[in-house]
Design a protein around this motif. Structure first.
Motif, short mmCIF file in Angstrom:
data_model
loop_
_atom_site.label_atom_id
_atom_site.label_comp_id
_atom_site.label_asym_id
_atom_site.label_seq_id
_atom_site.Cartn_x
_atom_site.Cartn_y
_atom_site.Cartn_z
N GLU A 47 -4.71 4.14 4.05
CA GLU A 47 -5.42 4.70 5.21
C GLU A 47 -6.09 3.59 6.02
O GLU A 47 -6.02 3.59 7.26
CB GLU A 47 -6.46 5.73 4.78
CG GLU A 47 -7.16 6.34 5.99
CD GLU A 47 -8.16 7.41 5.65
OE1 GLU A 47 -9.11 7.57 6.45
OE2 GLU A 47 -8.02 8.09 4.61
N THR A 48 -6.72 2.64 5.35
CA THR A 48 -7.35 1.53 6.06
C THR A 48 -6.32 0.73 6.85
O THR A 48 -6.55 0.38 8.01
CB THR A 48 -8.09 0.61 5.05
OG1 THR A 48 -9.12 1.37 4.42
CG2 THR A 48 -8.68 -0.60 5.73
N TYR A 49 -5.16 0.47 6.23
CA TYR A 49 -4.08 -0.23 6.92
C TYR A 49 -3.64 0.56 8.16
O TYR A 49 -3.52 -0.01 9.26
CB TYR A 49 -2.88 -0.46 5.99
CG TYR A 49 -1.64 -0.78 6.76
CD1 TYR A 49 -1.47 -2.04 7.33
CD2 TYR A 49 -0.68 0.19 6.99
CE1 TYR A 49 -0.34 -2.33 8.10
CE2 TYR A 49 0.44 -0.09 7.75
CZ TYR A 49 0.61 -1.34 8.31
OH TYR A 49 1.71 -1.62 9.09
N ARG A 106 -4.04 3.99 -4.41
CA ARG A 106 -3.80 3.11 -3.27
C ARG A 106 -3.99 3.80 -1.93
O ARG A 106 -3.85 3.19 -0.87
CB ARG A 106 -2.38 2.53 -3.33
CG ARG A 106 -2.13 1.62 -4.51
CD ARG A 106 -2.99 0.37 -4.48
NE ARG A 106 -2.40 -0.58 -3.55
CZ ARG A 106 -3.06 -1.53 -2.90
NH1 ARG A 106 -4.36 -1.65 -3.05
NH2 ARG A 106 -2.45 -2.33 -2.08
N TYR A 107 -4.36 5.11 -1.96
CA TYR A 107 -4.50 5.86 -0.71
C TYR A 107 -5.50 5.22 0.25
O TYR A 107 -5.20 5.05 1.43
CB TYR A 107 -4.88 7.33 -0.96
CG TYR A 107 -5.19 8.00 0.36
CD1 TYR A 107 -4.15 8.42 1.18
CD2 TYR A 107 -6.49 8.11 0.84
CE1 TYR A 107 -4.41 8.97 2.42
CE2 TYR A 107 -6.76 8.65 2.07
CZ TYR A 107 -5.71 9.07 2.87
OH TYR A 107 -5.98 9.59 4.11
N GLU A 108 -6.67 4.89 -0.22
CA GLU A 108 -7.70 4.33 0.68
C GLU A 108 -7.19 3.06 1.37
O GLU A 108 -7.45 2.85 2.55
CB GLU A 108 -9.01 4.06 -0.07
CG GLU A 108 -9.72 5.32 -0.54
CD GLU A 108 -10.17 6.23 0.60
OE1 GLU A 108 -10.47 5.73 1.70
OE2 GLU A 108 -10.23 7.45 0.37
N SER A 109 -6.48 2.22 0.62
CA SER A 109 -5.93 0.99 1.21
C SER A 109 -4.88 1.32 2.26
O SER A 109 -4.82 0.66 3.30
CB SER A 109 -5.33 0.10 0.12
OG SER A 109 -6.34 -0.32 -0.77
N ARG A 167 -5.20 2.87 9.93
CA ARG A 167 -6.24 2.90 10.97
C ARG A 167 -6.27 1.58 11.75
O ARG A 167 -6.45 1.58 12.97
CB ARG A 167 -7.61 3.19 10.37
CG ARG A 167 -7.78 4.61 9.91
CD ARG A 167 -9.19 4.83 9.33
NE ARG A 167 -9.36 6.17 8.88
CZ ARG A 167 -9.64 7.21 9.67
NH1 ARG A 167 -9.75 7.03 10.96
NH2 ARG A 167 -9.79 8.41 9.17
N GLY A 168 -6.08 0.47 11.06
CA GLY A 168 -6.12 -0.83 11.72
C GLY A 168 -4.87 -1.16 12.51
O GLY A 168 -4.94 -1.84 13.54
N VAL A 186 0.83 -1.21 0.00
CA VAL A 186 0.00 0.00 0.00
C VAL A 186 0.87 1.25 0.00
O VAL A 186 0.36 2.36 -0.13
CB VAL A 186 -1.02 0.01 1.17
CG1 VAL A 186 -2.02 -1.12 1.00
CG2 VAL A 186 -0.33 -0.06 2.52
#
Length: 111
Positions: free
Chosen positions: A76-78, A71-74, A80-81, A35
């Motif tokens: 950011e999701t990574y 790939r930004y959303e992926s 956050r988790g 990502v």
């Protein structure tokens, strides 16, 4: 643009964390997940902010990721988790200009 078709928009994405180990874990995890193409960990910085009504000062490590807009959303999701903060700093800035070869490399690494 020399070298072929222009790569897609590249972003630099910044976060901070509370230890060098946490910073490296975030960096390595993002690269392993594809990502981000690269992550740079900066020496400690002093952050001053208000949290839950109190003025705070903390030593933090900045992590700067290179990724693409696609790939930004992926990423950011990574983040956050994987992040230990309740509300992690996640700020993205588009790269206005850069060498064709480097921007193409970023795209190739996360594509």
């Amino acid at each position: 643009m020399a070298g072929g078709t222009a790569p897609q928009t590249v972003l630099t994405v910044l976060t901070t964390t509370d230890s060098p180990a946490a910073a490296e874990e975030l960096a390595r995890g993002a690269i392993a997940a594809k990502v981000a193409a690269c992550a740079q960990i900066s020496a400690p910085v002093t952050s001053v902010y208000r949290w839950e009504g109190e003025l705070e000062t903390a030593t933090e490590w900045q992590v700067l990721f290179k990724t693409t807009e696609a790939r930004y959303e992926s990423l950011e999701t990574y983040l956050r988790g994987a992040h230990t903060y309740e509300v992690p700093e996640i700020i993205a800035v588009a790269v206005a200009r850069g060498s064709y070869e480097y921007l193409a490399w970023v795209e190739g690494e996360v594509g």
